[in-house]
Design a protein around this motif. Sequence first.
Motif, PDB file in Angstrom:
ATOM      1  N   ASP A 234      -2.419   4.847   3.216  1.00 17.41           N
ATOM      2  CA  ASP A 234      -3.007   3.696   3.326  1.00 17.41           C
ATOM      3  C   ASP A 234      -4.466   3.585   2.435  1.00 17.41           C
ATOM      4  OD1 ASP A 234      -1.284   2.336   4.959  1.00 17.41           O
ATOM      5  OD2 ASP A 234      -2.789   2.302   6.536  1.00 17.41           O
TER       6      ASP A 234
ATOM      7  N   GLU B  19       0.665  -1.234   0.094  1.00 12.19           N
ATOM      8  CA  GLU B  19       0.049  -0.094   0.115  1.00 12.19           C
ATOM      9  C   GLU B  19       0.878   1.397  -0.168  1.00 12.19           C
ATOM     10  OE1 GLU B  19      -0.403  -2.629   2.058  1.00 12.19           O
ATOM     11  OE2 GLU B  19      -0.062  -2.036   4.206  1.00 12.19           O
ATOM     12  N   HIS B  20       1.851   1.434   0.858  1.00 11.88           N
ATOM     13  CA  HIS B  20       2.898   2.552   0.726  1.00 11.88           C
ATOM     14  C   HIS B  20       3.441   2.863  -0.480  1.00 11.88           C
ATOM     15  CE1 HIS B  20       3.250   1.569   5.351  1.00 11.88           C
ATOM     16  NE2 HIS B  20       2.013   2.151   5.100  1.00 11.88           N
TER      17      HIS B  20
ATOM     18  N   HIS C 276      -1.596   8.827   8.429  1.00 12.31           N
ATOM     19  CA  HIS C 276      -1.050   7.445   7.791  1.00 12.31           C
ATOM     20  C   HIS C 276      -2.094   6.939   7.259  1.00 12.31           C
ATOM     21  CE1 HIS C 276       1.719   4.218   7.047  1.00 12.31           C
ATOM     22  NE2 HIS C 276       0.501   3.503   7.489  1.00 12.31           N
TER      23      HIS C 276
HETATM   24 ZN   LIG Z   1      -0.095   1.646   6.293  1.00  9.95          ZN
END
Ligand SMILES: [Zn+2]
Length: 315
Positions: A264, A75-76, A260
Amino acid sequence: MTTVTKNVKISGVGMHLGLPVNMVVMPSKKPGIFFKRTDIKDSELIPATFDNVCDTMLRSTQIGEKNGANVRTIEHLMAVLFLLGIDSAVIEIDGPEVPFLDGSAFELYKLLEKFVSDKTHMRKIVVKKTVEIKSADLIKTLPFVQRVVAKIFSRRITTDGFVKIEPYNNGLLIDAILDYNNKIIGTQSCSYIFDGSKTSVKDFVDNIAKSRSFGGYAEWEWVKKHGMGRGCNLHNVIAINARWDATMNKLYYPDEFVRHKVIDILGDMFTAGGFLCGWVQSYKGSHALNNLLLRKLFSDKSNYEIVEQTKKSSK
Ligand SMILES: [Zn+2]
């Protein structure tokens, strides 16, 4: 299409197994982002698309076959590729997890930003109707045993969480909310708009990219003993003390936790296979909810419209 101008090698350790892994992001003429496991004989290209997501447990998104060639924690990297406008690349990797590096999107962004080919507009997927997934829907999709275990043991399985996407014409708007019954996180919200402009990329790099995920320090030893979180340390994850009222490492922002979440969501939404234009609202969201949302969105053609764009980007 936009790709990378050369092979970009990125090495590190994976988040869960903590084993060294080498990844090469390679130029490609084929539309789409693909992973290829070089440590598995005859591994085929794995498209990084929502319909290929095979697991979203362990707080990460995994693509491929559940027990075959797969890649976890994409995901990152997906968020960074999206922000850089890269919609065509083959990513060779010699292990099952993307290098975790600083636990955020910042280091990946810095490693890749200088190697982006001439930009063309990414194919747009314009949301036409509102689609929503609730946590309660998610629990229903779990196998019976997992459902029971989730209910008995997990404090984090809530039934009032949801993720929703509504039509929005100016890009991808994300509103993320976390709501924890503890002092250190409590209720936090973060809003971010990506419209393809340099300003929106700068906003991401300056205010969101460095944010890390979090976990309870007291659970670490147990988690590590069970083969998870072995690549996590006090630099790449926010560790929370046993009383859940303070962090054990310094935060970049007081609301780093929810910032964060935006990384995501961006990464998960890029598994749509293009620039998803819509307003994503995430309340107590998760990778599992994000994936179910995309599956539901694409299950009905009247929910979206695909706009192919071939002109060079002027921005
Ligand atoms: Zn993450």
